[in-house]
Design an enzyme around this catalytic site. Structure first.
Site, PDB file in Angstrom:
ATOM      1  N   ARG A  49     -14.794  25.494 -15.826  1.00  0.00           N
ATOM      2  CA  ARG A  49     -16.148  25.150 -15.859  1.00  0.00           C
ATOM      3  C   ARG A  49     -16.571  25.289 -14.569  1.00  0.00           C
ATOM      4  O   ARG A  49     -16.208  25.692 -13.711  1.00  0.00           O
ATOM      5  CB  ARG A  49     -16.563  23.573 -16.181  1.00  0.00           C
ATOM      6  CG  ARG A  49     -15.419  22.569 -16.066  1.00  0.00           C
ATOM      7  CD  ARG A  49     -15.091  22.260 -14.512  1.00  0.00           C
ATOM      8  NE  ARG A  49     -16.443  22.020 -13.815  1.00  0.00           N
ATOM      9  CZ  ARG A  49     -16.572  22.063 -12.618  1.00  0.00           C
ATOM     10  NH1 ARG A  49     -15.832  22.686 -11.920  1.00  0.00           N
ATOM     11  NH2 ARG A  49     -17.647  21.833 -11.929  1.00  0.00           N
ATOM     12  N   ARG A  94     -20.809  28.602 -23.995  1.00  0.00           N
ATOM     13  CA  ARG A  94     -21.734  27.278 -23.553  1.00  0.00           C
ATOM     14  C   ARG A  94     -22.965  28.124 -23.099  1.00  0.00           C
ATOM     15  O   ARG A  94     -22.989  28.983 -22.942  1.00  0.00           O
ATOM     16  CB  ARG A  94     -20.986  26.956 -22.204  1.00  0.00           C
ATOM     17  CG  ARG A  94     -19.646  26.273 -22.194  1.00  0.00           C
ATOM     18  CD  ARG A  94     -19.261  25.532 -21.125  1.00  0.00           C
ATOM     19  NE  ARG A  94     -20.086  24.101 -20.834  1.00  0.00           N
ATOM     20  CZ  ARG A  94     -19.960  23.371 -19.793  1.00  0.00           C
ATOM     21  NH1 ARG A  94     -19.157  24.116 -18.968  1.00  0.00           N
ATOM     22  NH2 ARG A  94     -20.613  22.400 -19.804  1.00  0.00           N
ATOM     23  N   GLN A 204     -16.694  15.003 -12.850  1.00  0.00           N
ATOM     24  CA  GLN A 204     -16.254  16.200 -12.194  1.00  0.00           C
ATOM     25  C   GLN A 204     -16.242  15.925 -10.454  1.00  0.00           C
ATOM     26  O   GLN A 204     -15.630  16.360  -9.884  1.00  0.00           O
ATOM     27  CB  GLN A 204     -17.175  17.439 -12.226  1.00  0.00           C
ATOM     28  CG  GLN A 204     -17.158  18.202 -13.562  1.00  0.00           C
ATOM     29  CD  GLN A 204     -17.978  17.411 -14.570  1.00  0.00           C
ATOM     30  OE1 GLN A 204     -18.324  16.301 -14.283  1.00  0.00           O
ATOM     31  NE2 GLN A 204     -18.466  18.327 -15.568  1.00  0.00           N
ATOM     32  N   ASP A 245     -26.492  25.622 -12.780  1.00  0.00           N
ATOM     33  CA  ASP A 245     -26.201  26.570 -13.715  1.00  0.00           C
ATOM     34  C   ASP A 245     -27.210  27.478 -14.062  1.00  0.00           C
ATOM     35  O   ASP A 245     -26.673  28.725 -14.644  1.00  0.00           O
ATOM     36  CB  ASP A 245     -25.581  25.406 -14.931  1.00  0.00           C
ATOM     37  CG  ASP A 245     -24.700  24.656 -14.559  1.00  0.00           C
ATOM     38  OD1 ASP A 245     -24.890  23.791 -13.999  1.00  0.00           O
ATOM     39  OD2 ASP A 245     -23.356  25.162 -14.779  1.00  0.00           O
ATOM     40  N   ASN A 255     -28.953  21.857 -13.235  1.00  0.00           N
ATOM     41  CA  ASN A 255     -27.644  21.477 -12.955  1.00  0.00           C
ATOM     42  C   ASN A 255     -27.113  20.233 -13.603  1.00  0.00           C
ATOM     43  O   ASN A 255     -27.742  19.901 -14.519  1.00  0.00           O
ATOM     44  CB  ASN A 255     -27.605  21.287 -11.256  1.00  0.00           C
ATOM     45  CG  ASN A 255     -26.485  21.288 -10.670  1.00  0.00           C
ATOM     46  OD1 ASN A 255     -25.422  22.154 -11.023  1.00  0.00           O
ATOM     47  ND2 ASN A 255     -26.149  20.119 -10.108  1.00  0.00           N
TER      48      ASN A 255
HETATM   49  O1  MRU Z   1     -20.246  21.021 -17.138  1.00  0.00           O
HETATM   50  P1  MRU Z   1     -19.846  21.816 -15.813  1.00  0.00           P
HETATM   51  O2  MRU Z   1     -18.881  21.290 -15.236  1.00  0.00           O
HETATM   52  O3  MRU Z   1     -19.427  23.292 -16.140  1.00  0.00           O
HETATM   53  O4  MRU Z   1     -21.133  21.813 -14.923  1.00  0.00           O
HETATM   54  C1  MRU Z   1     -21.086  22.262 -13.718  1.00  0.00           C
HETATM   55  C2  MRU Z   1     -22.161  21.968 -12.820  1.00  0.00           C
HETATM   56  O5  MRU Z   1     -23.335  21.558 -13.288  1.00  0.00           O
HETATM   57  C3  MRU Z   1     -22.089  22.687 -11.350  1.00  0.00           C
HETATM   58  O6  MRU Z   1     -22.747  21.779 -10.501  1.00  0.00           O
HETATM   59  C4  MRU Z   1     -22.915  24.377 -11.628  1.00  0.00           C
HETATM   60  O7  MRU Z   1     -22.124  25.165 -12.509  1.00  0.00           O
HETATM   61  C5  MRU Z   1     -22.670  24.728 -10.383  1.00  0.00           C
HETATM   62  S1  MRU Z   1     -21.100  25.745  -9.837  1.00  0.00           S
HETATM   63  C6  MRU Z   1     -20.792  26.351  -8.577  1.00  0.00           C
END
Ligand code: MRU
Length: 353
Positions: A49, A94, A204, A245, A255
């Site tokens: 992710r 996704r 996370q 994101d 994000n």
């Molecule tokens: O759902 P995730 O874990 O993929 O979400 C990740 C995030 O929101 C991160 O902050 C984002 O992808 C930036 S990664 C450098």
């Protein structure tokens, strides 16, 4: 800073090798994924992710699909037709992280190329995927240096930086975006203390950011998300740095859910709020944040923790996995090409010149 011993995404003999992030911080192990379907499932199921890491994974996944096709059926009449279903499967794995679509779009011209030798397409896709990977590491290091210089001066006192979710080496090809800025500050010789928000519901921050920062020996304190405002009010936070994101053309930034809340609190308390991301996360075709697709994930991720129910079985649940922070709440957007402060369409456009 020493190179990490772990690697979120890599290539292994025709397959995509992924660190199983769902088992961190307890267990560090890897599995290989063959072809587009297996790779897309791994992205959807959160084995890997983080926007740039997903982009790299999709690129390697398409290369793996091409090698798999050639091994089982030989060279197809049309690579474009043969790879179309796999490309679609990866693209739909996704919806919010635009690096996924960006990486596949980078590979598309190779797939559609008609003049090159079709027997070499898998190798050419792999080389392009490797370049996306290498460029991402270089971008993270560049934005780390640029972002670190924007952090406020705290004199002799260590700087305390809050971050949300995981925007580190685990979420990129290496080094990280938001955590890249933190690493950049450490490499500049600053004494850094990080407040890692746990990041409900997927944790996370607790599972990944805390682990990755401790691996680097960076002073880290974990809090639950609802403690953040109080620490800001108590004057304990000097800056907030997050990843993204997808950033719209006007600087609105999607994000991990909760980011918006922290940006509002930061404004209230006069704390600089930085968003760090590579240009591959900026989607200028989406004019503003209202056009960004927000992923809704399974209700179970809210009603259960590690398969243990924490809510009545029949309760209604909302689970948007991302939110959008308006550009006006962002002090600066930090990229490998420089920082835009405050983020604006004009400023962002100059990054692409
Ligand atoms: O759902 P995730 O874990 O993929 O979400 C990740 C995030 O929101 C991160 O902050 C984002 O992808 C930036 S990664 C450098």
């Amino acid at each position: 800073m020493a190179s990490p011993t772990y690697q979120a995404v890599s290539w292994n003999d025709g397959a995509v090798r992924l660190l199983e992030q769902r088992d961190l911080p307890h267990r560090e192990h890897y599995k290989d994924y063959q072809g587009a379907r297996e790779t897309a499932d791994a992205i959807r199921d959160m084995v890997v992710r983080g926007a740039p890491a997903i982009g790299c994974t999709a690129a390697y996944g398409l290369a793996s699909e091409a090698f798999t096709i050639m091994k089982s059926r030989g060279i197809p009449n049309s690579w474009s037709d043969a790879l179309a279903p796999g490309m679609e499967t990866l693209r739909n794995s996704r919806p919010t992280a635009v690096n996924l679509m960006w990486a596949l779009d980078e590979l598309k011209p190779l797939v559609e190329e008609r003049s090159a030798d079709p027997a070499t397409l898998p190798e050419r896709l792999l080389a392009a995927a490797q370049k996306i990977f290498d460029d991402d590491v270089a971008s993270c290091k560049a934005m780390g240096r640029i972002g670190a210089q924007l952090l406020p001066d705290t004199g002799d006192r260590p700087i305390t930086i809050m971050t949300h979710c995981n925007a580190g080496a685990l979420a990129t090809a290496g080094y990280g975006t938001a955590l890249g800025v933190i690493r950049g500050a450490v490499e500049m010789g600053r004494s850094v203390h990080v407040i890692a928000n746990e990041t409900r519901p997927y944790l996370q921050g607790a599972r990944l950011t805390a682990w990755e920062l401790l691996e680097d020996g960076i002073d880290t304190t974990l809090i639950t998300d609802n403690m953040a405002g109080w620490l800001m009010q108590c004057g304990e936070i000097d800056a907030i740095v997050v990843g993204a994101d997808r950033v719209a053309g006007n600087g609105d930034a999607a994000n991990k859910i909760g980011t918006y809340t922290h940006s509002v609190l930061a404004k209230r308390h006069g704390i600089p709020f930085f968003v760090a991301c590579p240009l591959s996360t900026i989607d200028r075709e989406t004019a503003s944040g209202s056009g960004i697709a927000i992923e809704d994930r399974d209700a179970k991720e809210v009603t259960e923790i590690f398969d243990k129910p924490i809510a009545p079985a029949n309760v209604k649940v909302r689970h948007p996995a991302f939110d959008v922070t308006p550009a006006e709440l962002i002090t600066a957007l930090v990229t490998e090409k420089g920082a835009v402060h405050p983020p604006s369409k004009e400023g962002i456009d100059t990054l692409f010149e």
